[in-house]
Design a protein around this motif. Structure first.
Motif, PDB file in Angstrom:
ATOM      1  N   GLU A 100      25.104 102.029  20.944  1.00  0.00           N
ATOM      2  CA  GLU A 100      26.346 101.541  21.291  1.00  0.00           C
ATOM      3  C   GLU A 100      27.431 102.768  20.907  1.00  0.00           C
ATOM      4  OE1 GLU A 100      26.562  99.391  23.371  1.00  0.00           O
ATOM      5  OE2 GLU A 100      24.796  98.419  23.072  1.00  0.00           O
ATOM      6  N   VAL A 101      26.914 104.109  20.689  1.00  0.00           N
ATOM      7  CA  VAL A 101      27.810 104.811  20.248  1.00  0.00           C
ATOM      8  C   VAL A 101      28.053 105.931  21.529  1.00  0.00           C
ATOM      9  CG1 VAL A 101      27.172 105.035  17.889  1.00  0.00           C
ATOM     10  CG2 VAL A 101      25.896 106.567  19.577  1.00  0.00           C
ATOM     11  N   THR A 102      29.311 106.769  21.398  1.00  0.00           N
ATOM     12  CA  THR A 102      29.654 107.646  22.417  1.00  0.00           C
ATOM     13  C   THR A 102      28.781 108.917  22.638  1.00  0.00           C
ATOM     14  OG1 THR A 102      31.272 108.580  20.959  1.00  0.00           O
ATOM     15  CG2 THR A 102      32.038 106.544  22.559  1.00  0.00           C
ATOM     16  N   ASP A 103      27.944 109.202  21.464  1.00  0.00           N
ATOM     17  CA  ASP A 103      27.464 110.512  21.537  1.00  0.00           C
ATOM     18  C   ASP A 103      25.921 110.365  21.135  1.00  0.00           C
ATOM     19  OD1 ASP A 103      28.105 109.827  19.014  1.00  0.00           O
ATOM     20  OD2 ASP A 103      28.326 111.960  18.343  1.00  0.00           O
ATOM     21  N   PRO A 104      25.144 109.512  21.772  1.00  0.00           N
ATOM     22  CA  PRO A 104      23.843 108.872  21.322  1.00  0.00           C
ATOM     23  C   PRO A 104      22.993 110.125  21.278  1.00  0.00           C
ATOM     24  CG  PRO A 104      24.001 108.357  23.770  1.00  0.00           C
ATOM     25  CD  PRO A 104      25.381 108.842  23.198  1.00  0.00           C
ATOM     26  N   ALA A 105      23.154 111.312  21.929  1.00  0.00           N
ATOM     27  CA  ALA A 105      21.990 112.440  22.027  1.00  0.00           C
ATOM     28  C   ALA A 105      22.140 113.063  20.596  1.00  0.00           C
ATOM     29  CB  ALA A 105      22.578 113.610  22.906  1.00  0.00           C
ATOM     30  N   SER A 106      23.104 113.033  19.733  1.00  0.00           N
ATOM     31  CA  SER A 106      22.965 113.533  18.377  1.00  0.00           C
ATOM     32  C   SER A 106      21.972 112.797  17.711  1.00  0.00           C
ATOM     33  CB  SER A 106      24.313 113.433  17.738  1.00  0.00           C
ATOM     34  OG  SER A 106      24.780 112.005  17.580  1.00  0.00           O
ATOM     35  N   PHE A 107      21.162 111.596  18.009  1.00  0.00           N
ATOM     36  CA  PHE A 107      20.355 110.843  17.283  1.00  0.00           C
ATOM     37  C   PHE A 107      18.897 110.776  18.032  1.00  0.00           C
ATOM     38  CE2 PHE A 107      24.468 108.897  16.534  1.00  0.00           C
ATOM     39  CZ  PHE A 107      24.685 108.676  15.098  1.00  0.00           C
ATOM     40  N   LEU A 108      18.896 111.737  18.934  1.00  0.00           N
ATOM     41  CA  LEU A 108      17.650 111.574  19.936  1.00  0.00           C
ATOM     42  C   LEU A 108      16.821 113.011  19.559  1.00  0.00           C
ATOM     43  CD1 LEU A 108      18.965 110.242  23.015  1.00  0.00           C
ATOM     44  CD2 LEU A 108      17.967 108.924  20.877  1.00  0.00           C
ATOM     45  N   LYS A 109      15.614 113.069  19.784  1.00  0.00           N
ATOM     46  CA  LYS A 109      14.653 114.231  19.698  1.00  0.00           C
ATOM     47  C   LYS A 109      14.202 114.543  20.909  1.00  0.00           C
ATOM     48  CE  LYS A 109      13.777 113.828  14.839  1.00  0.00           C
ATOM     49  NZ  LYS A 109      12.711 113.556  13.871  1.00  0.00           N
ATOM     50  N   GLY A 118      26.568  99.312  27.803  1.00  0.00           N
ATOM     51  CA  GLY A 118      27.577  99.870  28.450  1.00  0.00           C
ATOM     52  C   GLY A 118      28.848  99.906  27.729  1.00  0.00           C
ATOM     53  N   MET A 119      28.733  99.099  26.526  1.00  0.00           N
ATOM     54  CA  MET A 119      30.036  99.092  25.875  1.00  0.00           C
ATOM     55  C   MET A 119      30.753 100.544  25.504  1.00  0.00           C
ATOM     56  SD  MET A 119      30.771  96.019  26.101  1.00  0.00           S
ATOM     57  CE  MET A 119      32.219  95.747  24.865  1.00  0.00           C
ATOM     58  N   PRO A 120      30.054 101.505  24.881  1.00  0.00           N
ATOM     59  CA  PRO A 120      30.545 102.679  24.516  1.00  0.00           C
ATOM     60  C   PRO A 120      30.670 103.899  25.628  1.00  0.00           C
ATOM     61  CG  PRO A 120      27.927 102.673  24.201  1.00  0.00           C
ATOM     62  CD  PRO A 120      28.484 101.315  24.850  1.00  0.00           C
ATOM     63  N   LEU A 121      30.492 103.402  26.892  1.00  0.00           N
ATOM     64  CA  LEU A 121      30.597 104.521  28.145  1.00  0.00           C
ATOM     65  C   LEU A 121      31.998 104.916  27.724  1.00  0.00           C
ATOM     66  CD1 LEU A 121      28.434 103.355  30.952  1.00  0.00           C
ATOM     67  CD2 LEU A 121      28.130 105.373  29.572  1.00  0.00           C
ATOM     68  N   PRO A 122      32.251 106.309  27.996  1.00  0.00           N
ATOM     69  CA  PRO A 122      33.672 106.857  28.273  1.00  0.00           C
ATOM     70  C   PRO A 122      34.228 106.141  29.412  1.00  0.00           C
ATOM     71  CG  PRO A 122      32.127 108.461  27.698  1.00  0.00           C
ATOM     72  CD  PRO A 122      31.388 107.312  27.985  1.00  0.00           C
ATOM     73  N   GLN A 123      35.625 106.231  29.535  1.00  0.00           N
ATOM     74  CA  GLN A 123      36.484 105.451  30.469  1.00  0.00           C
ATOM     75  C   GLN A 123      36.600 106.813  31.516  1.00  0.00           C
ATOM     76  OE1 GLN A 123      37.560 102.510  30.739  1.00  0.00           O
ATOM     77  NE2 GLN A 123      37.318 101.744  28.795  1.00  0.00           N
ATOM     78  N   ARG A 176      30.240 112.306  32.542  1.00  0.00           N
ATOM     79  CA  ARG A 176      29.240 113.416  32.908  1.00  0.00           C
ATOM     80  C   ARG A 176      28.698 114.060  31.624  1.00  0.00           C
ATOM     81  NH1 ARG A 176      33.076 114.109  37.177  1.00  0.00           N
ATOM     82  NH2 ARG A 176      34.164 115.408  35.657  1.00  0.00           N
ATOM     83  N   ARG A 177      29.802 114.075  30.583  1.00  0.00           N
ATOM     84  CA  ARG A 177      29.278 114.740  29.367  1.00  0.00           C
ATOM     85  C   ARG A 177      28.160 113.825  28.820  1.00  0.00           C
ATOM     86  NH1 ARG A 177      33.272 113.770  26.452  1.00  0.00           N
ATOM     87  NH2 ARG A 177      32.444 112.085  25.269  1.00  0.00           N
ATOM     88  N   TYR A 178      28.313 112.461  28.523  1.00  0.00           N
ATOM     89  CA  TYR A 178      27.430 111.558  27.965  1.00  0.00           C
ATOM     90  C   TYR A 178      26.147 111.724  28.720  1.00  0.00           C
ATOM     91  CZ  TYR A 178      25.828 106.826  26.583  1.00  0.00           C
ATOM     92  OH  TYR A 178      25.049 105.950  26.051  1.00  0.00           O
ATOM     93  N   VAL A 179      26.125 111.822  30.107  1.00  0.00           N
ATOM     94  CA  VAL A 179      24.814 111.983  30.675  1.00  0.00           C
ATOM     95  C   VAL A 179      24.060 113.545  30.520  1.00  0.00           C
ATOM     96  CG1 VAL A 179      23.655 111.855  33.129  1.00  0.00           C
ATOM     97  CG2 VAL A 179      25.611 110.310  32.421  1.00  0.00           C
ATOM     98  N   ALA A 180      25.129 114.112  30.476  1.00  0.00           N
ATOM     99  CA  ALA A 180      24.369 115.845  30.107  1.00  0.00           C
ATOM    100  C   ALA A 180      23.858 115.774  28.804  1.00  0.00           C
ATOM    101  CB  ALA A 180      25.707 116.724  30.488  1.00  0.00           C
ATOM    102  N   GLU A 181      24.399 115.192  27.999  1.00  0.00           N
ATOM    103  CA  GLU A 181      23.742 115.320  26.314  1.00  0.00           C
ATOM    104  C   GLU A 181      22.561 114.797  26.666  1.00  0.00           C
ATOM    105  OE1 GLU A 181      26.740 113.794  23.901  1.00  0.00           O
ATOM    106  OE2 GLU A 181      28.028 115.765  24.024  1.00  0.00           O
ATOM    107  N   LEU A 182      22.386 113.648  27.232  1.00  0.00           N
ATOM    108  CA  LEU A 182      21.201 112.738  27.291  1.00  0.00           C
ATOM    109  C   LEU A 182      19.922 113.575  28.004  1.00  0.00           C
ATOM    110  CD1 LEU A 182      22.187 109.042  28.071  1.00  0.00           C
ATOM    111  CD2 LEU A 182      21.508 110.098  25.814  1.00  0.00           C
TER     112      LEU A 182
END
Length: 541
Positions: free
Chosen positions: A51-60, A69-74, A80-86
């Motif tokens: 539920e954070v805006t930058d989940p990729a930093s916690f993934l491997k 969906g609560m943390p999705l950017p407005q 697009r940045r959120y999806v690109a990082e994933l």
């Protein structure tokens, strides 16, 4: 391998996105795949709730990401940045719940996921994310435990193969059985020496083998290579490379090669190295022998399979004429030495051929010739080499055939010639080998000498004559032979036996009475001639 083999159940399949979506705990949320349907076979390594805006930093990488969906950017750029990082980190899929913030997936999110090939799944109903993680993680841990067990079974299976001195065919067959995939051993010039198909026919596995193999670049380690995605590893010992073993992907798109496949292929290469060290016969010679036996015994599944296998061994596909040659050494020369010399001779002559030991002291050769190539000069050359090594060896030739799969007929004919050729048989004029046209009555009877019907016929015709000679010290059998050899000319027969005509007549009358035959009858003389020839063959044998 038999069904009781400890590792014959196939590798553990990784859990995929599609598998997770089918679980009851997630299916209750009525999942709908919005984008990335072709990528639902991606393996899931873990489940991550965010539920954070930058989940990729916690993934491997490999995570199934769950969010309300609560943390999705407005803004669109933020989405697009959120999806690109994933996508960049390698997330398996994004699952969003349409209950709290959204009731339909935002267009910007759908478009961004579609552009990055990231599967986007929506849930129409509330789902307990914690319960999802518990279920999936239990399955993942169970899979890992089973994978460890299977890896142990692989090591145990190949250790057992090595300890019992398994040959290369056994090793490759075991690898195909355990993996459920086609496994091929090739040499350094890209000839397929052993092929154990699984899920493919031999033709599908080996078609255009050299070209496909050369397109699959070399490598010093185990890895997936080439346009077809072969999994390959080298076979070598102390820096000397002997070839490589390849595992081919399934015909249809399926699970990619996993860690178990890599372990299995590396153990296959190790077992092949040991097999090469304890079995001195070169792999090429073994491959030729097995290919010949498959042709002679017609063990191939189809004509296309036979052609593909022989072509992959280096037999040019443009060959249209085939001749079988058998070399019987009669224990006067080591077959391996003769085989090596003949391989050199064929190479020097530029003749394509398969050569191998079909039985103790018997070499088989299949000459593969172009349409305009005569076979007799090559056979004469081979026969000369054989006679130089083993003067008493017998070279027999079968008929010429125009299809590779008909070579069994040529070998059968060569075998009939060999059966009818006793050791020491004189060669035909102007020829150093034997063929079917050389087989006359005497050699035919030699081939049939162990047949009880021939033995019984000979005994019935001549027993009383032989018994008389034994009991009275006469030599009527020789007199009969002289008479039959000159086609019933009594004067010539008497001269040959050093007898007067009157003595010859007396002996012939006695012979007629003993054998109960009319020696003036051409048919009855022929019957006695056959029996006498058979007796000579049986006594000589």
């Amino acid at each position: 391998m038999n069904d009781n083999h400890p590792a014959s159940q196939g590798p553990t399949r990784p859990i995929t996105v599609a598998d997770v979506l089918a679980l009851p705990v997630l299916a209750a949320g009525q999942p709908k795949v919005v984008t990335g349907m072709p990528f639902l076979d991606r393996p899931v390594r873990w489940v991550h709730i965010t539920e954070v805006t930058d989940p990729a930093s916690f993934l491997k990488g490999g995570e199934l990401v769950l969010t309300t969906g609560m943390p999705l950017p407005q803004d669109a750029a933020g989405v697009r940045r959120y999806v690109a990082e994933l996508a960049d980190i390698g997330a398996a899929a994004l699952v969003i719940e349409l209950v709290r913030r959204y009731h339909r997936a935002p267009d910007t999110l759908v478009d961004a996921c579609r552009r990055r090939d990231l599967p986007l799944v929506t849930l129409a109903k509330d789902v307990n994310f914690l319960e999802v993680t518990q279920v999936v993680h239990s399955l993942l841990l169970g899979n890992q435990t089973e994978a460890m067990r299977r890896t142990q079974r692989i090591h145990e299976a190949f250790t057992a193969l090595t300890l019992r001195g398994a040959g290369p065919e056994d090793v490759v067959r075991a690898a195909a059985d355990m993996s459920g995939r086609t496994v091929v051993l090739e040499n350094l010039v890209h000839q397929a020496l052993i092929c154990e198909p699984s899920g493919l026919t031999v033709e599908e596995a080996l078609a255009d083998w050299e070209q496909r193999s050369r397109a699959t670049g070399p490598g010093d380690t185990t890895g997936t290579r080439g346009p077809e995605g072969w999994l390959t590893t080298p076979v070598e010992y102390q820096g000397e490379r002997w070839g490589r073993v390849a595992m081919l992907p399934a015909r249809t798109a399926g699970a990619a090669f996993g860690p178990e496949d890599i372990t299995l292929l590396e153990r296959t290469a190790m077992a092949l190295t040991v097999a090469r060290l304890i079995h001195p016969t070169p792999w090429e010679r073994t491959a030729h022998r097995n290919a010949l036996l498959d042709l002679v015994e017609q063990r191939h599944h189809s004509a296309a399979d036979a052609r593909a296998r022989c072509t992959a061994l280096g037999l040019a596909p443009d060959r249209r004429h085939f001749v079988a040659v058998l070399v019987d050494l009669h224990a006067v020369q080591r077959a391996a030495d003769t085989e090596s010399r003949l391989v050199q001779e064929l190479s020097t002559a530029g003749v394509a051929a398969l050569i191998g030991e079909l039985a103790p002291d018997r070499l088989g050769i299949l000459l593969a010739l172009r349409t305009a190539q005569p076979w007799r000069p090559f056979v004469e050359r081979l026969s000369g080499t054989v006679r130089g090594l083993a003067p008493k060896a017998i070279v027999s030739v079968g008929c010429e055939v125009t299809d590779l799969t008909d070579s069994a007929r040529s070998f059968r004919e060569a075998a009939r010639v060999a059966e009818a050729t006793p050791p020491g048989q004189s060669l035909p004029r102007h020829r150093s080998f034997h063929e079917l046209s050389d087989i006359g009555l005497r050699r035919l009877l030699y081939a049939l000498r162990e047949d009880p019907r021939v033995q019984g016929y000979t005994e019935r015709q001549l027993r009383r004559l032989i018994d008389h000679d034994t009991q009275h010290g006469t030599d009527l059998l020789t007199t009969l032979r002289h008479y039959l050899d000159v086609a019933g000319n009594k004067t010539t027969a008497a001269r040959r036996g050093g007898l007067s005509r009157e003595t010859m007549y007396q002996r012939l009358r006695l012979i007629e009475r003993l054998v109960d035959r009319d020696l003036e009858s051409g048919d009855q003389r022929t019957e006695l001639h056959v029996a006498l020839t058979a007796l000579d063959v049986l006594r000589a044998d």
